[in-house]
Design a protein around this motif. Structure first.
Motif, PDB file in Angstrom:
ATOM      1  N   PHE A  73       0.837  -1.199   0.000  1.00 11.83           N
ATOM      2  CA  PHE A  73       0.000   0.000   0.000  1.00 11.83           C
ATOM      3  C   PHE A  73       0.871   1.248   0.000  1.00 11.83           C
ATOM      4  O   PHE A  73       1.893   1.299   0.692  1.00 11.83           O
ATOM      5  CB  PHE A  73      -0.882   0.025   1.253  1.00 11.83           C
ATOM      6  N   THR A  74       0.453   2.264  -0.757  1.00 14.13           N
ATOM      7  CA  THR A  74       1.139   3.550  -0.702  1.00 14.13           C
ATOM      8  C   THR A  74       0.141   4.635  -0.325  1.00 14.13           C
ATOM      9  O   THR A  74      -1.038   4.575  -0.688  1.00 14.13           O
ATOM     10  CB  THR A  74       1.790   3.922  -2.047  1.00 14.13           C
ATOM     11  N   ALA A  97      -1.687  -1.299  -4.192  1.00 10.68           N
ATOM     12  CA  ALA A  97      -2.859  -0.503  -3.846  1.00 10.68           C
ATOM     13  C   ALA A  97      -2.384   0.852  -3.350  1.00 10.68           C
ATOM     14  O   ALA A  97      -1.256   0.989  -2.867  1.00 10.68           O
ATOM     15  CB  ALA A  97      -3.694  -1.201  -2.780  1.00 10.68           C
ATOM     16  N   SER A  98      -3.231   1.866  -3.470  1.00 13.38           N
ATOM     17  CA  SER A  98      -2.782   3.200  -3.056  1.00 13.38           C
ATOM     18  C   SER A  98      -3.963   4.054  -2.613  1.00 13.38           C
ATOM     19  O   SER A  98      -5.091   3.889  -3.083  1.00 13.38           O
ATOM     20  CB  SER A  98      -2.048   3.894  -4.208  1.00 13.38           C
ATOM     21  N   PHE A  99      -3.671   4.980  -1.697  1.00 14.68           N
ATOM     22  CA  PHE A  99      -4.596   6.039  -1.319  1.00 14.68           C
ATOM     23  C   PHE A  99      -4.222   7.294  -2.088  1.00 14.68           C
ATOM     24  O   PHE A  99      -3.040   7.541  -2.342  1.00 14.68           O
ATOM     25  CB  PHE A  99      -4.464   6.388   0.163  1.00 14.68           C
ATOM     26  N   HIS A 100      -5.207   8.122  -2.393  1.00 17.13           N
ATOM     27  CA  HIS A 100      -4.881   9.453  -2.883  1.00 17.13           C
ATOM     28  C   HIS A 100      -4.556  10.357  -1.694  1.00 17.13           C
ATOM     29  O   HIS A 100      -4.972  10.091  -0.558  1.00 17.13           O
ATOM     30  CB  HIS A 100      -6.014  10.021  -3.728  1.00 17.13           C
ATOM     31  N   LYS A 101      -3.827  11.423  -1.957  1.00 24.73           N
ATOM     32  CA  LYS A 101      -3.292  12.237  -0.857  1.00 24.73           C
ATOM     33  C   LYS A 101      -4.370  13.017  -0.104  1.00 24.73           C
ATOM     34  O   LYS A 101      -4.118  13.508   1.001  1.00 24.73           O
ATOM     35  CB  LYS A 101      -2.227  13.192  -1.389  1.00 24.73           C
ATOM     36  N   ALA A 118       0.965  -5.907   3.635  1.00 25.03           N
ATOM     37  CA  ALA A 118       2.242  -6.323   4.227  1.00 25.03           C
ATOM     38  C   ALA A 118       3.228  -5.174   4.267  1.00 25.03           C
ATOM     39  O   ALA A 118       4.143  -5.161   5.095  1.00 25.03           O
ATOM     40  CB  ALA A 118       2.830  -7.479   3.419  1.00 25.03           C
ATOM     41  N   VAL A 119       3.080  -4.204   3.341  1.00 24.41           N
ATOM     42  CA  VAL A 119       3.994  -3.071   3.226  1.00 24.41           C
ATOM     43  C   VAL A 119       3.180  -1.789   3.138  1.00 24.41           C
ATOM     44  O   VAL A 119       2.138  -1.746   2.466  1.00 24.41           O
ATOM     45  CB  VAL A 119       4.887  -3.200   1.964  1.00 24.41           C
ATOM     46  N   PHE A 120       3.669  -0.742   3.806  1.00 24.39           N
ATOM     47  CA  PHE A 120       3.038   0.577   3.747  1.00 24.39           C
ATOM     48  C   PHE A 120       4.127   1.607   3.459  1.00 24.39           C
ATOM     49  O   PHE A 120       4.988   1.872   4.298  1.00 24.39           O
ATOM     50  CB  PHE A 120       2.335   0.880   5.068  1.00 24.39           C
ATOM     51  N   ILE A 121       4.117   2.153   2.248  1.00 19.74           N
ATOM     52  CA  ILE A 121       5.078   3.197   1.852  1.00 19.74           C
ATOM     53  C   ILE A 121       4.326   4.514   1.869  1.00 19.74           C
ATOM     54  O   ILE A 121       3.297   4.664   1.186  1.00 19.74           O
ATOM     55  CB  ILE A 121       5.673   2.888   0.465  1.00 19.74           C
ATOM     56  N   HIS A 122       4.842   5.486   2.620  1.00 20.49           N
ATOM     57  CA  HIS A 122       4.018   6.659   2.933  1.00 20.49           C
ATOM     58  C   HIS A 122       4.838   7.938   2.927  1.00 20.49           C
ATOM     59  O   HIS A 122       6.070   7.932   2.989  1.00 20.49           O
ATOM     60  CB  HIS A 122       3.384   6.478   4.318  1.00 20.49           C
ATOM     61  N   ASP A 123       4.104   9.033   2.863  1.00 24.62           N
ATOM     62  CA  ASP A 123       4.667  10.364   3.055  1.00 24.62           C
ATOM     63  C   ASP A 123       4.343  10.780   4.479  1.00 24.62           C
ATOM     64  O   ASP A 123       3.160  10.873   4.839  1.00 24.62           O
ATOM     65  CB  ASP A 123       4.046  11.332   2.045  1.00 24.62           C
TER      66      ASP A 123
END
Length: 539
Positions: A73-74, A97-101, A118-123
């Motif tokens: 997920f991002t 998968a991703s969320f919009h900002k 399993a993974v969360f790449i984030h700002d």
């Protein structure tokens, strides 16, 4: 070696042989290694450099124990890291998968807990309100922040080529709805269906590089939304992808000029903003040769204006997350007559004709087919429709009926076979005991020279037309007088039953992250009954 046009026999043969997103990406790395691949806030990466970063990110994931079928997920702004992560999931067979900002922190947290990645790449600028809770409630989640931690992780990781066998019927992406009416809904798409959508697109879009060299594609819509549809065509054609940090007209026009963008995927609102920008004439935009537009309905008077300004370079497609485009096309040559002038507004207000292999049926509320010319619910049967919402059988049953996707739009077919979409059935407005389709009123309103954007909404028992003004009209005209002028214009050009009860001018019409008008927020503005601020020097 340059990949030929996707419309050519050779390219179609290659496209038919490619079965997964990973095979598409690997072909691009091999054929276009030294060419520019990505331009974002960090600069330019070649295909070779991009490939190296993708392999390192995959190596980092592998070191964390991430395996094929896990969800990555991002939650990021429009950044190259978003693109790199997507390509890394192609490489290792995980599900992107991703969320919009603009998603609220609570909605992001609820969705993370529901989907269990399993993974969360984030700002960190976005995730800070929920990060402590995420760490506490998801202790096994591998978390990576962009910036220094991300770059250090890549620098320390071993570049690793994916070895898992990826099958075309495996889910490769969870596409999230916008979440504007509740928690985002997720749809899992397989490699096969997504590539089938690209094959459909390839029947009508010529991806031949321009004579001057490499094709330059620019996202004018979020890559977390419809902009993701440009990823595989960009890789297939060996183009460079330009990722703007925002979609303001000065940003888009500046990037088109600086990088000689040849193809830009824009929303109708972005096109309207460009037309309304008084500084537009100072930009050199002659490189722009193709503008697919979509995500909502385009006002016919505005696309006619755009054609006069930029030429016959526009192409509209109809589709949605549940039924991938193209369902219909209105091709560039179908926008203009033999002399290159825009066609009549009746044609330009349509979404074009139905693609071969796709069926569209207009239905009554009882789900019975309606004859040509009669308005009803738009339903679609296409090889690239969704199968179900992720863990939401009740919503799936509402949207997918007997194999037909209920688009949620009202529409009709004209005698020439063009599909006219009049807007969401939920957005219809009551007036005088009947339901009005807002677009029938809005299309005429857009012909008034003062109007930039407009929408018809329900406010109590009234049908209220809310409009914003073009910049050239804002300072030099009295807004109350213009409301009266627009009311009179509509009285002259609309049937009595379609005329709004009231016209109100506002500084701006609220938009979503996809640049769509937010009708519920327009209704909230009217409910608040806040007076509109007049320019101090208005006449």
């Amino acid at each position: 070696m340059a990949l030929p046009s996707l419309r050519s026999a050779v390219a179609r043969f290659m496209l038919n042989r490619l079965r997964t997103a990973r095979s598409v990406a690997r072909l691009a790395y091999r054929l276009h290694g030294k060419k520019p691949a990505l331009i974002d806030r960090r600069g330019t990466l070649t295909y070779q450099q991009l490939h190296g970063r993708v392999l390192r990110l995959h190596g980092w994931m592998q070191a964390q124990g991430v395996k094929q079928g896990d969800i990555v997920f991002t939650w990021l702004p429009e950044t190259g890291e978003q693109y790199e992560t997507r390509l890394a999931t192609f490489e290792n067979g995980t599900i992107f998968a991703s969320f919009h900002k603009h998603l609220s922190a609570q909605a992001a947290l609820d969705t993370l807990l529901r989907v269990k990645p399993a993974v969360f790449i984030h700002d960190p600028a976005l995730s800070e309100p929920i990060l402590a809770t995420v760490r506490e409630r998801m202790p096994g989640l591998h978390i990576l922040a962009i910036g220094k931690p991300y770059e250090e992780a890549l620098a320390q990781a071993t570049p690793t080529r994916g070895t898992a066998k990826v099958h075309e019927d495996e889910v490769f992406a969870l596409h999230m709805t916008s979440g504007t009416t509740g928690l985002p809904k997720a749809i899992g798409y397989t490699h096969r269906k997504y590539l089938d959508s690209v094959r459909f697109i390839a029947q009508s879009i010529n991806f031949t590089p321009p004579a001057s060299g490499q094709d330059v594609n620019m996202l004018g819509l979020p890559i977390t939304g419809p902009g993701s549809g440009l990823v595989l065509p960009t890789l297939l054609s060996g183009a460079v992808l330009v990722m703007p940090e925002n979609f303001r007209p000065a940003t888009l026009a500046g990037l088109i000029e600086r990088h000689k963008v040849s193809r830009a995927f824009l929303s109708p609102s972005a096109i309207i903003d460009l037309l309304d920008d008084p500084d537009l004439p100072r930009y050199r935009l002659s490189s722009l040769s193709h503008v697919p537009y979509g995500s909502e309905m385009m006002p016919a008077p505005k696309i006619a204006e755009a054609i006069r300004r930029f030429g016959p370079i526009f192409q509209q497609g109809y589709g949605c997350l549940e039924a991938l485009p193209p369902i219909t096309w209105l091709l560039p040559h179908e926008h203009v007559d033999a002399s290159g002038e825009p066609l009549g507004l009746h044609i330009l207000s349509s979404v074009g004709r139905v693609m071969p292999g796709v069926q569209v049926v207009i239905r009554s509320d009882d789900f019975e087919p309606l004859p040509q010319g009669q308005m009803g619910l738009v339903t679609v049967q296409t090889p690239v429709r969704f199968d179900r919402y992720w863990h939401d059988p009740e919503k799936t049953a509402e949207t997918l009926r007997d194999g037909w996707v209920v688009m949620g739009d009202m529409g009709y077919f004209d005698e020439a076979g063009y599909l006219h979409v009049l807007g969401r059935s939920a957005d219809r407005v009551r007036k005088g005991g009947q339901l009005l389709n807002p677009r029938e009123v809005e299309e005429v309103t857009h012909q008034h020279p003062a109007v930039k954007e407009c929408c018809l909404v329900q406010h109590g028992e009234q049908a209220v037309l809310v409009a914003s003004l073009r910049q050239s009209w804002r300072a030099e005209h009295n807004w109350r007088a213009l409301e009266h002028d627009i009311t009179e214009y509509l009285a002259e050009n609309l049937r009595a039953e379609l005329q709004p009860d009231r016209v109100r001018i506002v500084p701006e019409i609220p938009r979503s992250f996809l640049n769509k008008m937010l009708r519920r927020e327009v209704r909230a503005m009217l409910d608040a009954e806040e007076p509109v601020a007049e320019p101090a020097h208005a006449l």
